[in-house]
Design a protein around this motif. Structure first.
Motif, PDB file in Angstrom:
ATOM      1  N   THR A  85       0.823  -1.207   0.000  1.00  0.00           N
ATOM      2  CA  THR A  85       0.000   0.000   0.000  1.00  0.00           C
ATOM      3  C   THR A  85       0.856   1.255   0.000  1.00  0.00           C
ATOM      4  O   THR A  85       0.652   2.167  -0.795  1.00  0.00           O
ATOM      5  CB  THR A  85      -0.881   0.018   1.263  1.00  0.00           C
ATOM      6  N   VAL A  86       1.843   1.272   0.911  1.00  0.00           N
ATOM      7  CA  VAL A  86       2.639   2.494   1.037  1.00  0.00           C
ATOM      8  C   VAL A  86       3.478   2.706  -0.221  1.00  0.00           C
ATOM      9  O   VAL A  86       3.616   3.837  -0.701  1.00  0.00           O
ATOM     10  CB  VAL A  86       3.533   2.421   2.296  1.00  0.00           C
ATOM     11  N   VAL A  87       4.026   1.620  -0.772  1.00  0.00           N
ATOM     12  CA  VAL A  87       4.791   1.750  -2.017  1.00  0.00           C
ATOM     13  C   VAL A  87       3.907   2.345  -3.106  1.00  0.00           C
ATOM     14  O   VAL A  87       4.272   3.318  -3.771  1.00  0.00           O
ATOM     15  CB  VAL A  87       5.337   0.381  -2.470  1.00  0.00           C
ATOM     16  N   ALA A  88       2.703   1.791  -3.256  1.00  0.00           N
ATOM     17  CA  ALA A  88       1.817   2.258  -4.330  1.00  0.00           C
ATOM     18  C   ALA A  88       1.433   3.713  -4.126  1.00  0.00           C
ATOM     19  O   ALA A  88       1.484   4.521  -5.059  1.00  0.00           O
ATOM     20  CB  ALA A  88       0.571   1.377  -4.387  1.00  0.00           C
ATOM     21  N   LEU A  89       1.078   4.073  -2.882  1.00  0.00           N
ATOM     22  CA  LEU A  89       0.659   5.460  -2.643  1.00  0.00           C
ATOM     23  C   LEU A  89       1.811   6.423  -2.877  1.00  0.00           C
ATOM     24  O   LEU A  89       1.648   7.462  -3.518  1.00  0.00           O
ATOM     25  CB  LEU A  89       0.123   5.602  -1.220  1.00  0.00           C
ATOM     26  N   ALA A  90       2.990   6.067  -2.362  1.00  0.00           N
ATOM     27  CA  ALA A  90       4.142   6.957  -2.546  1.00  0.00           C
ATOM     28  C   ALA A  90       4.451   7.131  -4.025  1.00  0.00           C
ATOM     29  O   ALA A  90       4.736   8.232  -4.491  1.00  0.00           O
ATOM     30  CB  ALA A  90       5.362   6.389  -1.820  1.00  0.00           C
ATOM     31  N   LEU A  91       4.357   6.031  -4.780  1.00  0.00           N
ATOM     32  CA  LEU A  91       4.678   6.103  -6.205  1.00  0.00           C
ATOM     33  C   LEU A  91       3.659   6.926  -6.967  1.00  0.00           C
ATOM     34  O   LEU A  91       4.014   7.850  -7.703  1.00  0.00           O
ATOM     35  CB  LEU A  91       4.717   4.699  -6.792  1.00  0.00           C
ATOM     36  N   TYR A  92       2.377   6.588  -6.805  1.00  0.00           N
ATOM     37  CA  TYR A  92       1.362   7.223  -7.634  1.00  0.00           C
ATOM     38  C   TYR A  92       1.273   8.704  -7.336  1.00  0.00           C
ATOM     39  O   TYR A  92       1.090   9.525  -8.218  1.00  0.00           O
ATOM     40  CB  TYR A  92      -0.005   6.581  -7.401  1.00  0.00           C
ATOM     41  N   ARG A  93       1.378   9.027  -6.052  1.00  0.00           N
ATOM     42  CA  ARG A  93       1.125  10.418  -5.680  1.00  0.00           C
ATOM     43  C   ARG A  93       2.343  11.303  -5.870  1.00  0.00           C
ATOM     44  O   ARG A  93       2.205  12.475  -6.195  1.00  0.00           O
ATOM     45  CB  ARG A  93       0.646  10.488  -4.230  1.00  0.00           C
ATOM     46  N   GLU A  94       3.540  10.775  -5.616  1.00  0.00           N
ATOM     47  CA  GLU A  94       4.725  11.631  -5.632  1.00  0.00           C
ATOM     48  C   GLU A  94       5.831  11.130  -6.553  1.00  0.00           C
ATOM     49  O   GLU A  94       6.171  11.758  -7.538  1.00  0.00           O
ATOM     50  CB  GLU A  94       5.310  11.739  -4.211  1.00  0.00           C
ATOM     51  N   LEU A  95       6.392   9.986  -6.160  1.00  0.00           N
ATOM     52  CA  LEU A  95       7.654   9.594  -6.768  1.00  0.00           C
ATOM     53  C   LEU A  95       7.550   9.341  -8.261  1.00  0.00           C
ATOM     54  O   LEU A  95       8.437   9.744  -9.017  1.00  0.00           O
ATOM     55  CB  LEU A  95       8.185   8.336  -6.066  1.00  0.00           C
ATOM     56  N   GLY A  96       6.471   8.685  -8.683  1.00  0.00           N
ATOM     57  CA  GLY A  96       6.341   8.376 -10.098  1.00  0.00           C
ATOM     58  C   GLY A  96       6.451   9.616 -10.968  1.00  0.00           C
ATOM     59  O   GLY A  96       7.391   9.755 -11.767  1.00  0.00           O
ATOM     60  N   PRO A  97       5.521  10.573 -10.796  1.00  0.00           N
ATOM     61  CA  PRO A  97       5.586  11.780 -11.631  1.00  0.00           C
ATOM     62  C   PRO A  97       6.896  12.558 -11.470  1.00  0.00           C
ATOM     63  O   PRO A  97       7.479  12.990 -12.467  1.00  0.00           O
ATOM     64  CB  PRO A  97       4.399  12.609 -11.142  1.00  0.00           C
ATOM     65  N   VAL A  98       7.361  12.719 -10.215  1.00  0.00           N
ATOM     66  CA  VAL A  98       8.534  13.573  -9.998  1.00  0.00           C
ATOM     67  C   VAL A  98       9.806  12.938 -10.551  1.00  0.00           C
ATOM     68  O   VAL A  98      10.554  13.583 -11.299  1.00  0.00           O
ATOM     69  CB  VAL A  98       8.684  13.898  -8.493  1.00  0.00           C
ATOM     70  N   VAL A  99      10.059  11.678 -10.203  1.00  0.00           N
ATOM     71  CA  VAL A  99      11.298  11.051 -10.670  1.00  0.00           C
ATOM     72  C   VAL A  99      11.282  10.939 -12.191  1.00  0.00           C
ATOM     73  O   VAL A  99      12.295  11.171 -12.854  1.00  0.00           O
ATOM     74  CB  VAL A  99      11.500   9.674 -10.004  1.00  0.00           C
ATOM     75  N   THR A 100      10.115  10.602 -12.754  1.00  0.00           N
ATOM     76  CA  THR A 100      10.038  10.538 -14.211  1.00  0.00           C
ATOM     77  C   THR A 100      10.359  11.893 -14.833  1.00  0.00           C
ATOM     78  O   THR A 100      11.088  11.972 -15.831  1.00  0.00           O
ATOM     79  CB  THR A 100       8.640  10.081 -14.655  1.00  0.00           C
ATOM     80  N   ALA A 101       9.823  12.955 -14.228  1.00  0.00           N
ATOM     81  CA  ALA A 101      10.082  14.288 -14.784  1.00  0.00           C
ATOM     82  C   ALA A 101      11.565  14.637 -14.690  1.00  0.00           C
ATOM     83  O   ALA A 101      12.139  15.202 -15.631  1.00  0.00           O
ATOM     84  CB  ALA A 101       9.239  15.335 -14.053  1.00  0.00           C
ATOM     85  N   LEU A 102      12.205  14.285 -13.574  1.00  0.00           N
ATOM     86  CA  LEU A 102      13.632  14.592 -13.433  1.00  0.00           C
ATOM     87  C   LEU A 102      14.455  13.806 -14.450  1.00  0.00           C
ATOM     88  O   LEU A 102      15.371  14.345 -15.091  1.00  0.00           O
ATOM     89  CB  LEU A 102      14.108  14.271 -12.014  1.00  0.00           C
ATOM     90  N   LEU A 103      14.119  12.524 -14.618  1.00  0.00           N
ATOM     91  CA  LEU A 103      14.830  11.716 -15.612  1.00  0.00           C
ATOM     92  C   LEU A 103      14.577  12.255 -17.015  1.00  0.00           C
ATOM     93  O   LEU A 103      15.481  12.315 -17.855  1.00  0.00           O
ATOM     94  CB  LEU A 103      14.361  10.259 -15.545  1.00  0.00           C
ATOM     95  N   PHE A 104      13.329  12.657 -17.234  1.00  0.00           N
ATOM     96  CA  PHE A 104      12.946  13.173 -18.542  1.00  0.00           C
ATOM     97  C   PHE A 104      13.718  14.451 -18.866  1.00  0.00           C
ATOM     98  O   PHE A 104      14.191  14.635 -19.991  1.00  0.00           O
ATOM     99  CB  PHE A 104      11.439  13.443 -18.526  1.00  0.00           C
ATOM    100  N   ALA A 105      13.859  15.315 -17.851  1.00  0.00           N
ATOM    101  CA  ALA A 105      14.620  16.554 -18.068  1.00  0.00           C
ATOM    102  C   ALA A 105      16.053  16.229 -18.449  1.00  0.00           C
ATOM    103  O   ALA A 105      16.647  16.881 -19.309  1.00  0.00           O
ATOM    104  CB  ALA A 105      14.582  17.417 -16.814  1.00  0.00           C
TER     105      ALA A 105
END
Lengths: 254, 173
Positions: A85-105
């Motif tokens: 649960t915590v992995v999924a919530l952390a990923l969907y809400r924060e880490l997924g979009p942010v880390v992807t954006a940083l890698l994308f940049a």
């Protein structure tokens, strides 16, 4: 670029203002860029599909690390069953979009800046104008659209890979029960407030990152040093803008 | 030409993969996964206290999910909670003297409705009501009772250290 010494704050403000105007210009050029739809497709291929490898690899490892860390920490409270649960919530809400954006940049933003910067340095943009091809519609807008389309998709792929990574660590390695992992996750994760909000975030990050990348390329000083400087600035500003915007969006979306 | 074709196909595949990932996240890892439910029939049960029972909480027999909580209402006449359960059509062989109770999964987990099968030869039909129900166990009440009585319970010391799942905590250390 002018020789007149102005204050740094004034410079920064002027940059932000110019970037905002550039955004309006690019948005204005979007309808015209639909004539160059092939170019948009090619850019989605370039910034999206070509980034898949790095996104998937990083997603797998981020998920695995999250699973490892959270399992250990949650075990101290006897709540290791909540790892998924915590992995999924952390990923969907924060880490997924942010880390992807940083890698994308780092992966796509820099190449956009360098490419457009070199076009500027070698006067290709001026040549396009001579041929009555609007460089905003042919160069800037397709890249902008591509970033807005590609980043949410990349973030979804990142999240999916991270969930698989966390599952591999928690269930296959550490011996958490697979049913517990999934059922606790499905019990607490909501589609709209968690998954879809994350997608909105990554849409915004995609717009900001590609806007900064195209703007920096477009306004490069036409020298090799200028291109290098612009590329650096793209990464720095994209990262800052992503993290700051993340804070603002989180405050509004939750 | 072939090169142009290949990146167009690649872009299409990329977009497809992205949406497939989104669909996977949305349907397999969220509450939507619990929503997937075919034909169901309704059973009713009254409880004096439903505790933290939520809508869409699972209904289980022997730990296996057979349905979900569809509605929780207050019965104005009896002043009891009346809970409507949507049970999967697959599981239509429930004896009509089965009992329903509200349990908590783990020490801190969510609450669910556990059904204890009875021995009656007649089966529940759509709209039937559980006669035997047992309300949610209120931790506060238990603690209150324990404090008032002061009687030493069998293992008072172990109840607090969260050892609900004994093998899990220190397995890898």
């Amino acid at each position: 670029m002018s020789a007149r010494p102005t204050s740094r704050l004034g410079d920064a403000l002027a940059q932000v203002g110019a970037c905002g105007l550039f955004l309006l210009q690019v948005l204005g050029a979007v309808p015209k860029s639909l004539r160059h739809f092939r170019e948009t497709i090619r850019q989605i291929w370039f910034v999206g599909a070509m980034s898949l490898v790095i996104i998937m690899t990083c997603g797998l490892f981020v998920g695995a690390v999250l699973g490892l860390q959270l399992y250990d920490v949650l075990s101290r409270f006897g709540a290791s069953a909540m790892s998924g649960t915590v992995v999924a919530l952390a990923l969907y809400r924060e880490l997924g979009p942010v880390v992807t954006a940083l890698l994308f940049a780092g992966r796509a933003g820099t190449s956009i800046t360098a490419e457009i910067g070199l076009m500027r340095a070698t006067d290709q943009l001026a040549a396009m104008e001579m041929m009555a091809v609007d460089p905003l519609a042919y160069v800037a807008a397709p890249r902008f659209i591509a970033g807005v389309v590609a980043l949410p998709l990349l973030a979804c792929v990142f999240n999916a890979m991270a969930i698989l990574g966390a599952h591999a660590v928690c269930v296959s390695w550490l011996g958490l029960d697979g049913g517990t992992f999934w059922s606790n996750m499905t019990a607490s994760v909501d589609v709209w407030t968690d998954v879809v909000n994350g997608v909105w975030k990554s849409v915004a990050f995609g717009a900001v990152c590609t806007l900064i990348a195209t703007f920096n390329g477009y306004t490069t000083a036409p020298t090799s040093e200028g291109v290098a400087y612009a590329t650096t600035r793209t990464v720095v500003f994209s990262s800052i803008a992503t993290l700051a915007l993340d804070f603002v969006m989180t405050a509004f979306l939750t | 030409m072939t090169q142009r074709r290949s990146y167009q196909v690649g872009t299409g595949l990329f977009i497809l993969l992205g949406f497939a990932a989104l669909a996977y996240l949305a349907t397999q890892t969220t509450s939507v996964a619990n929503f997937r439910q075919g034909e169901s029939y309704t059973l009713k049960a009254s409880f004096t206290n439903v505790g933290q029972l939520k809508l869409r909480a699972p209904v289980k027999i022997a730990g296996v999910r057979i349905g979900s909580v569809e509605a929780i209402d207050l019965d104005p006449a009896k002043l009891e909670a009346s809970v409507r359960l949507a049970i999967d059509k697959k599981f239509d062989q429930l004896p009509d003297d089965s009992s329903a109770a509200i349990f908590t999964s783990g020490l801190l987990g969510d609450q669910y409705v556990g059904v204890q099968p009875g021995g009656s030869p007649d089966m529940f039909k759509d709209g039937d009501e559980f006669v035997l129900t047992q309300s949610s166990l209120q931790l506060e009440d238990l603690i209150g009772k324990f404090l008032v009585n002061g009687s030493p319970s069998p293992k008072p010391a172990e109840s607090g250290d969260g050892s609900a799942k004994p093998p899990a905590p220190d397995q890898h250390q």
